[in-house]
Design an enzyme around this catalytic site. Structure first.
Site, short mmCIF file in Angstrom:
data_model
loop_
_atom_site.label_atom_id
_atom_site.label_comp_id
_atom_site.label_asym_id
_atom_site.label_seq_id
_atom_site.Cartn_x
_atom_site.Cartn_y
_atom_site.Cartn_z
CB SER A 138 8.08 -0.07 -5.07
OG SER A 138 7.14 -1.13 -5.18
CG HIS A 180 7.15 1.20 -0.90
ND1 HIS A 180 6.61 2.04 0.05
CD2 HIS A 180 6.15 0.92 -1.77
CE1 HIS A 180 5.34 2.27 -0.24
NE2 HIS A 180 5.03 1.59 -1.34
CG ASP A 226 3.77 -1.31 -3.28
OD1 ASP A 226 3.24 -0.39 -2.64
OD2 ASP A 226 4.75 -1.14 -4.04
CG MET A 275 -1.32 -4.42 -4.09
SD MET A 275 -1.10 -4.25 -5.86
CE MET A 275 0.11 -2.93 -5.90
CG HIS A 303 1.47 1.29 0.28
ND1 HIS A 303 1.59 1.72 -1.04
CD2 HIS A 303 0.24 1.68 0.69
CE1 HIS A 303 0.49 2.34 -1.39
NE2 HIS A 303 -0.36 2.33 -0.38
CG MET A 341 -2.37 -0.30 -1.63
SD MET A 341 -1.35 -0.34 -3.11
CE MET A 341 0.12 -1.09 -2.43
CG MET A 394 -1.65 6.24 -2.88
SD MET A 394 -0.14 5.25 -3.00
CE MET A 394 -0.15 4.74 -4.71
CG PHE A 398 -1.85 -2.11 -11.78
CD1 PHE A 398 -1.79 -3.48 -12.03
CD2 PHE A 398 -3.10 -1.53 -11.56
CE1 PHE A 398 -2.94 -4.25 -12.06
CE2 PHE A 398 -4.27 -2.29 -11.59
CZ PHE A 398 -4.19 -3.66 -11.84
N GLY A 399 2.39 -0.99 -10.59
CA GLY A 399 3.60 -0.21 -10.81
C GLY A 399 3.58 0.33 -12.24
CG ASP A 423 3.77 4.57 -3.61
OD1 ASP A 423 4.41 4.27 -4.63
OD2 ASP A 423 3.20 3.72 -2.89
N GLY A 473 4.86 6.66 -9.98
CA GLY A 473 5.32 7.41 -11.14
C GLY A 473 6.49 8.35 -10.88
C1 DX5 Z 1 1.20 1.30 -6.54
C2 DX5 Z 1 2.23 1.06 -5.49
C3 DX5 Z 1 3.52 1.69 -5.76
C4 DX5 Z 1 4.21 1.20 -7.01
C5 DX5 Z 1 5.18 2.25 -7.45
O1 DX5 Z 1 -0.01 0.78 -6.13
O2 DX5 Z 1 1.78 1.55 -4.25
O3 DX5 Z 1 4.40 1.58 -4.64
O4 DX5 Z 1 4.86 -0.01 -6.83
O5 DX5 Z 1 5.70 1.88 -8.67
P1 DX5 Z 1 6.18 2.95 -9.76
O6 DX5 Z 1 7.29 3.73 -9.15
O7 DX5 Z 1 6.59 2.09 -10.91
O8 DX5 Z 1 4.98 3.83 -10.09
ZN ZN Z 2 3.28 1.65 -2.57
#
Ligand code: DX5
Ligand code: ZN
Length: 217
Positions: free
Chosen positions: A8, A33, A35, A37, A66, A68, A137, A143-144, A175, A177
């Protein structure tokens, strides 16, 4: 089967995005990937069209996008024009999910549906033969760097059963953690693809970490 790895870009260094995308081109990553948002569907705003355009020009890998965002159907054609290969919308954000999935496929993109951690897997039963991918999810989106929710493992197995029961060809992507310590359990539960943000970009050697994620599973 080795899972597809989709790093990501949310955890990349946005001051040196070209360097990070080139690293992904060299690496064993299967997809990139993205993201997206909107600050409404999730409590965070990430990046939008100009960044995707720049990444598309640099990336040799398919763009796994993805969304969101609320009402994602407004932008399906735009994401196609930007060069996205796979477009995933959230189950919770689509009033007319069947129509939205159909429109994504009509644009010649692979169509995915994402489920928040509390959304029952059973809600997919009537769409599982239409989608190319289901994104489970394993954190609350936004958030990452969050912790993997363990309950997700049961959800992946339940989805795998549903896919087999319906003779669906949908891939399962997980996706949130994902890291070298839990990837084996995630793949064993039935995942075909995993997203990894922090585990890749915050490691000392991201390219090696991608290789290891493939190996460990
Ligand atoms: C969260 C995102 C994920 C995120 C994953 O909303 O959809 O794709 O970037 O990041 P990690 O692997 O750090 O959880
Ligand atoms: Zn994602």
């Amino acid at each position: 089967m080795k899972p597809l790895i989709a790093p990501s870009l949310l955890s990349a260094d946005f001051g040196h995005l070209e360097k990070d995308v080139q690293m992904l081109n060299r690496s064993q990553a299967d997809w990139i990937h993205l993201d997206i948002m909107d600050g409404v569907f999730v409590p965070n705003i990430s990046f939008g069209m100009p960044v995707i355009k720049a990444v598309r020009q640099l990336s040799e890998k398919p763009l796994d996008t993805h969304l969101m965002i609320v009402q994602p159907e407004r932008y399906i054609h735009t994401f196609k024009e930007l060069g996205c290969d796979l477009l995933t919308v959230h189950w919770e954000a689509c009033t007319h999910l069947h129509r939205t999935i159909t429109q994504i496929k009509e644009e010649d993109m692979l169509a995915g549906v994402a489920l928040n951690p509390h959304t029952p897997i059973s809600g997919l039963e009537d769409i599982i033969n239409e989608v190319n991918l289901v994104l489970i999810m394993s954190v609350n989106p936004g958030f990452g760097g969050q912790k993997f929710i363990e309950r997700s493992l049961h959800r992946i197995s339940e989805l795998r059963e549903m896919i087999e029961r319906n003779h669906s060809e949908a891939l399962i992507e997980v996706d949130g953690g994902v890291n070298p310590d839990n990837i084996a359990a995630i793949v064993k539960a039935g995942a075909d693809a995993v997203v990894a943000g922090n585990a890749v970009f915050k490691s000392d050697d991201p390219e090696l970490t991608i290789q290891n994620l493939k190996k460990l599973s």
